[in-house]
Design an enzyme around this catalytic site. Sequence first.
Site, PDB file in Angstrom:
ATOM      1  N   HIS A 101     -11.338   6.074   9.298  1.00  0.00           N
ATOM      2  CA  HIS A 101     -10.460   5.524  10.334  1.00  0.00           C
ATOM      3  C   HIS A 101      -9.086   6.203  10.346  1.00  0.00           C
ATOM      4  CE1 HIS A 101      -8.962   2.479   7.265  1.00  0.00           C
ATOM      5  NE2 HIS A 101      -7.868   2.584   7.972  1.00  0.00           N
ATOM      6  N   ASP A 105     -16.245   4.497   4.636  1.00  0.00           N
ATOM      7  CA  ASP A 105     -15.055   4.826   5.422  1.00  0.00           C
ATOM      8  C   ASP A 105     -14.317   6.058   4.866  1.00  0.00           C
ATOM      9  OD1 ASP A 105     -12.838   4.811   7.060  1.00  0.00           O
ATOM     10  OD2 ASP A 105     -12.445   2.667   6.839  1.00  0.00           O
ATOM     11  N   SER A 138      -4.593   2.768   3.217  1.00  0.00           N
ATOM     12  CA  SER A 138      -5.895   3.287   3.580  1.00  0.00           C
ATOM     13  C   SER A 138      -5.981   4.741   3.177  1.00  0.00           C
ATOM     14  CB  SER A 138      -6.126   3.170   5.077  1.00  0.00           C
ATOM     15  OG  SER A 138      -6.626   1.898   5.350  1.00  0.00           O
TER      16      SER A 138
HETATM   17  N1  ARG Z   1      -8.582  -3.278   8.478  1.00  0.00           N
HETATM   18  C1  ARG Z   1      -8.435  -1.931   8.028  1.00  0.00           C
HETATM   19  C2  ARG Z   1      -6.953  -1.475   8.162  1.00  0.00           C
HETATM   20  O1  ARG Z   1      -6.121  -2.269   8.502  1.00  0.00           O
HETATM   21  C3  ARG Z   1      -9.368  -0.995   8.704  1.00  0.00           C
HETATM   22  C4  ARG Z   1      -9.130  -0.775  10.157  1.00  0.00           C
HETATM   23  C5  ARG Z   1     -10.030   0.224  10.793  1.00  0.00           C
HETATM   24  N2  ARG Z   1     -11.326  -0.312  11.117  1.00  0.00           N
HETATM   25  C6  ARG Z   1     -11.610  -1.019  12.263  1.00  0.00           C
HETATM   26  N3  ARG Z   1     -12.797  -1.518  12.422  1.00  0.00           N
HETATM   27  N4  ARG Z   1     -10.719  -1.190  13.196  1.00  0.00           N
HETATM   28  O2  ARG Z   1      -6.596  -0.410   8.585  1.00  0.00           O
HETATM   29  N1  ASP Z   2      -6.849  -0.876   6.520  1.00  0.00           N
HETATM   30  C1  ASP Z   2      -5.478  -0.718   6.089  1.00  0.00           C
HETATM   31  C2  ASP Z   2      -4.943   0.703   6.360  1.00  0.00           C
HETATM   32  O1  ASP Z   2      -5.370   1.360   7.288  1.00  0.00           O
HETATM   33  C3  ASP Z   2      -5.316  -1.106   4.668  1.00  0.00           C
HETATM   34  C4  ASP Z   2      -5.026  -2.562   4.531  1.00  0.00           C
HETATM   35  O2  ASP Z   2      -4.316  -3.113   5.395  1.00  0.00           O
HETATM   36  O3  ASP Z   2      -5.465  -3.147   3.542  1.00  0.00           O
HETATM   37  O4  ASP Z   2      -3.994   1.142   5.770  1.00  0.00           O
END
Ligand code: ARG
Ligand code: ASP
Length: 715
Positions: free
Chosen positions: A84, A220, A646
Site C-alpha cells: 500500500h 502487504d 507502514s
Molecule cells: N490501515 C493501514 C494503514 O493505515 C493500511 C491501509 C491500506 N490498506 C487499505 N485497505 N486501505 O495504512
Molecule cells: N497502516 C498504517 C500506515 O500506513 C500503519 C498504522 O496506522 O498502524 O502507516
Amino acid sequence: MRILRLLALLLLTLPAVAQQGGMWIPSLLKGMNEKEMKSLGMKMSASDIYDVNNSSLKDAVPHFDGGCTSEVISPKGLLLTNHHCGYDAIQSHSTVEHDYLADGFWAMSMEEELPNPGMEVTFIVKIEDITNQVLEGVSLLKSEEEKQKKIQENISKLTNSLPKESWQENMIRTFYEGNQYMRFVTETFKDIRLVGAPPSSIGKFGSDTDNWVWPRHTGDFSLFRIYAGKDNRPAEYSKDNVPYTPKHYFPISLGGVKEDDFTLVFGYPGRTQEYLPAVAVEQIVNVLNPAKIEVRDAALKVADSYMRKDKQIKIQYASKYASIANYWKKWIGETQGLKQTNAVAVKRAFEKDFLARAAKAGKTAEYGNLFNDFARLYSEIEPYQLSRDYFIEVALRNTELLTVGYRLYQLEQVYNARGEQSFNDRRNNTVASLEGTYKDFSKVVDEKIFEQLIELYATKSPKQFLPDVLKNKDYKALTQEIYSQSKLTSYNGVKELLQGDAKQVMEKLNNDKGYSLVKAMATAFIENVNPKYEEFNLEIAALQRTYMKGILELSPKDARIFPDANSTLRVTYGKVKGYEPRDAVYYEPVTYLDGVIEKYVPGDYEFDVPQKLIELYNKKDYGQYGENGKMPVCFIGTNHTTGGNSGSPAIDAKGNLIGLNFDRVWEGTMSDIYYDPLICRNIMVDIRYVLFVVDKYAGAKRLIEEMKLVDVKKK
Ligand code: ARG
Ligand code: ASP
C-alpha cells in the site's frame, strides 16, 4: 479483565513492568531503554541500533517517500516496503495491457526495474539535541506569538548554518510539544526504481473488509531499489546511476517467530496525541469523530453503490475509496476503543494524580490551573474546530466539485495577491494537474455525494458560520442546479473557465454557480472560522507544552515518558503476543496460509486468491520458508506504532529482519491517543511469506540470491 484495565490505568506512573508502548528516540536508547529492552530479551546493545561513527541498524531504515518506512535488505540497495506504500507507483506503471496492480510486477533483471520520477527515500545520518540553540532569546519574550516567531527564526537560521556535507540536509523537529528540539542530518536519494510487487490479491488481500482487523492474511509488501551516482551519493535519476551500496542492510531470519519473542519496530511514526487532557479526548469521542465519520459514511455509501454496478467507476474510485475508507474505519475503531478502555476516566485519574504531585512539589502556581484552562479553551475552540472539520471533510476531501472549486479559489487569491504573472503560472499548473483528477471523476457519483454532504454541512456544522447561500435551502434542488449548470463538472468545462486573461477568467469563475458556492464556503471559513481556530490553537499548544513540561518534571524517575510521534525515526519494541478482545475470546498471534484459503471467495474483489498460490498451497510447496508443513503469513506484537510505520522493519533480538509492519488491530486503533498494552497490537507480514511469494510464487530467485538469509533451519 477489569482489574487489569485498572492497572493499565496507572500506565504512566507505574514502573516498567509488564507494560510496553512508547516510540523512542534512537539516539537516546542507551540511557532510557536499553535495560528494559534487554530484560525483554534483546541481545543487541543500544549502539547496534543507533551509532554515529559505526554502521548501525538505522543506516538501513529510510523514510519512504515522505509517508511510509522502508528497509534496505541487500548490499545492492534492495528496498522493502508495503504494497500500500508502493501502490501509486505500481498503479502509475499499469495500463490495460499490463495491469501490475491486478497481476503483479517482477523485474527479472536490473534493466527491467522501473524508475519513479519524484519518488524519494531519506536516511538519517545523525541526531543531535539542539534545544538550547533553538530556544535562545525566547524566554524573554512575552506573547506566545512572539515566542513562536522567534523559534521559527532560530530554526531557519540553524537549518542553514549547522555544519553538514554538501549532499546532506538539516532538519529540525520539536519533541515533547516544544520542550525539546532535535536536529537530524539527512541524505535523500531520488532514483528509486520499482523491482517487484505481488498481485493485489496477495498484496491487498482482504482489502477494506480486513483493513484494521486481526486475524489478517495480507502479503502487504513491494520491492524497490535505491540507485546512486557513481560516488554512491544521492543523484537525480540517470540511466548511468548504479545500485546503492548501503552502510548497513538487514540479514533476514528464516528462524520464524513464536509468542513472547522480542520484537523491535524501527520507523517513522507520523502523529500521535498521547498526552491530551481528558476534555480533549472526550471531545474527540463525542463530537469530532462522530461528525467526520458521518460525513465519510455518507460519501462511501454513495461511491460503493456505484462501484458495485459499474466497472469503470470501480476502477476510477478504487484508490480514492480505499484512502477515505481507511481513516473512516480507523475513527470508528478509535472511538469504540477509547470508550471501551475508559480512556477519559484514565486521563482524569492521571490529572488528579498530576495535581497532587504538583502540590507536593510546591508547583501549584505553575500547574494548578492547567486543567481549568484546558476545559475553557477546548470548549471555546469546539465550534471552530467542528466547523473546520466539516469544511475539510465536505469541501476538501469528499466532494470533488468542491475540491476543484477550492483550487480555483486559491487561483483567484493568487491573482489578487500577486498579479497576472503568478496567476498565469498557477493557472497552467492547475490545468495540467486537474487532468488526472477528471480522469477518475464521475459526475453522477459526485452529484450524489454532493447532495448528501452539502445537506450534512448545512444542517450539522455550526450554524453561525454558514454562508447565506446554504441557509434553509432545498438541497436537492440546489444540487441539481449546480450539477446542471456549473462548468466544474467536466475537464473541458474547467479548461474553458480558465481560458483568457486573468480578468476574463475571474469574471467567468464568479458567474459559475459551483464556483460561487465554494467561494462562499471558503470565505466563511477563512474569515470567520480559521483565524479564531488558529488563535485558540496557539493557546492550546502553549498549555500543552506546559503540561508536558509538568509531566516530565513531576513523574517518578523511572516513568516511561516518550515524545509524541512527529514523523521522525523512532524505535518501538515489545513481544510477539496474542490478545483477548472480548470475554472468552483469545486471538492467537500468528496466521497461516490456511486462513487465506478459508477466506477465499472466487472472483471477489477483496478475497480472490491467485491460482498459482492455491496450487502451491495444495502441494504444500513452501521450500525453506514453511514451518511444520504450514506457511506462516502474518503475526502481531505489542509494538506501539501509528500511521507512517507502514513498511517498518520488524526486527528480532539479534537485529535480523523477521517481518514487515503494516497495520494495527481493530480493538487497539485508539493507540494514537491512548495506548493500552492489553489490546493494542501492531500487525506484521512474516518475512518468510514475503520470501515465499518472491521465490516460489513469482520465481524471482535473483532477488533471494542478493539477500543474506540467516537462521536457516537444517532439514
Ligand atoms: N490501515 C493501514 C494503514 O493505515 C493500511 C491501509 C491500506 N490498506 C487499505 N485497505 N486501505 O495504512
Ligand atoms: N497502516 C498504517 C500506515 O500506513 C500503519 C498504522 O496506522 O498502524 O502507516
